[in-house]
Design a protein around this motif. Sequence first.
Motif, PDB file in Angstrom:
ATOM      1  N   GLU A 194      -2.210  10.341  30.806  1.00  0.00           N
ATOM      2  CA  GLU A 194      -3.624  10.397  31.184  1.00  0.00           C
ATOM      3  C   GLU A 194      -3.772  10.588  32.693  1.00  0.00           C
ATOM      4  N   SER A 253      -1.538  11.978  34.644  1.00  0.00           N
ATOM      5  CA  SER A 253      -1.088  13.337  34.926  1.00  0.00           C
ATOM      6  C   SER A 253      -2.184  14.346  34.614  1.00  0.00           C
ATOM      7  N   ASP A 254      -2.895  14.120  33.513  1.00  0.00           N
ATOM      8  CA  ASP A 254      -3.970  15.033  33.130  1.00  0.00           C
ATOM      9  C   ASP A 254      -5.097  14.999  34.157  1.00  0.00           C
ATOM     10  N   GLN A 255      -5.412  13.786  34.647  1.00  0.00           N
ATOM     11  CA  GLN A 255      -6.459  13.653  35.661  1.00  0.00           C
ATOM     12  C   GLN A 255      -6.047  14.334  36.964  1.00  0.00           C
ATOM     13  N   LYS A 278      -3.904  16.779  37.254  1.00  0.00           N
ATOM     14  CA  LYS A 278      -3.887  18.219  37.026  1.00  0.00           C
ATOM     15  C   LYS A 278      -5.296  18.797  37.110  1.00  0.00           C
ATOM     16  N   THR A 279      -6.255  18.076  36.513  1.00  0.00           N
ATOM     17  CA  THR A 279      -7.641  18.537  36.564  1.00  0.00           C
ATOM     18  C   THR A 279      -8.141  18.581  38.004  1.00  0.00           C
ATOM     19  N   GLU A 289       5.476  21.173  34.528  1.00  0.00           N
ATOM     20  CA  GLU A 289       5.212  20.541  33.242  1.00  0.00           C
ATOM     21  C   GLU A 289       6.200  21.010  32.185  1.00  0.00           C
TER      22      GLU A 289
END
Length: 270
Positions: free
Chosen positions: A136, A138-140, A142-143, A204
């Motif tokens: 989560e 990492s996703d934040q 990345k965004t 990734e």
Amino acid sequence: ELNRLMEAILDNIPVYLFVKDPNDEFRYLYWNQSFVKHSGIPASQVIGKTEFEIFPNPADAAHFQRDDLELLKRGELPPFEEEYSVVTGQKRIVNTVKMLVPVEERTLPLRMGISWDITERKVIETELLEAKVKAEQSDQLKTAFLANMSHEIRTPLNAIVGFSGILALSDSEQEKQEYVGIIENNNALLLQLIGDILDLSKIEAGTLEFVYSDFDLNELMQEKERVMRMRLKTDRVELAFERPLAECPIRSERNRLSQLLINLISNAIK
């Protein structure tokens, strides 16, 4: 034969099985091999002993004794989760069911316990939870990275479009050369930004490569100075490269070093 058969069954089931006698200070009457395996305490050192004579951590013994007294008082206890320390100091986590077994010749019923060792499962659950949190985060990140890149890309694009239009209208050769230089610098910056985005997907996928080569550090620094100067939007920030050596040849990963410098200088400018 039946006793030997039952002994073999009880010693080979994958759960702890133990029996204590409330008529004799809750001393152990039985302790199967699964409990021996996980606790590291042989049954020979358990039978006829109390909790405090067996377990290395007195707090565990006191906790088990409180459970026994509560069971005698209430007559039953719901299944529960608990942990204890083995002889090595390691923590084991178990799901436990404790019950009373009436026996005619005894004043108080025997106390029997069955525990399922769930230590490994708990470790896996913790690792999965940590992996979920990292994913989560990492996703934040990345965004946020892509949002920042989309903003950063506009700067060189605006310069390329703007100076291309001016270049077409200019009659001065000197001005044209200046505008061409600005456009080339912004082209390099734009390509670098696009490369950063592509590198994110490579990271990734685990396919990011490092290619080492020989180059002059002065040239790289001058190039970064020209590119980053276009990002200066205020007179309060000064960007300058001082050449302490006439030449500074090194062997490194040029693209990654370039990315590192751009990130550091960008943060300094901000």
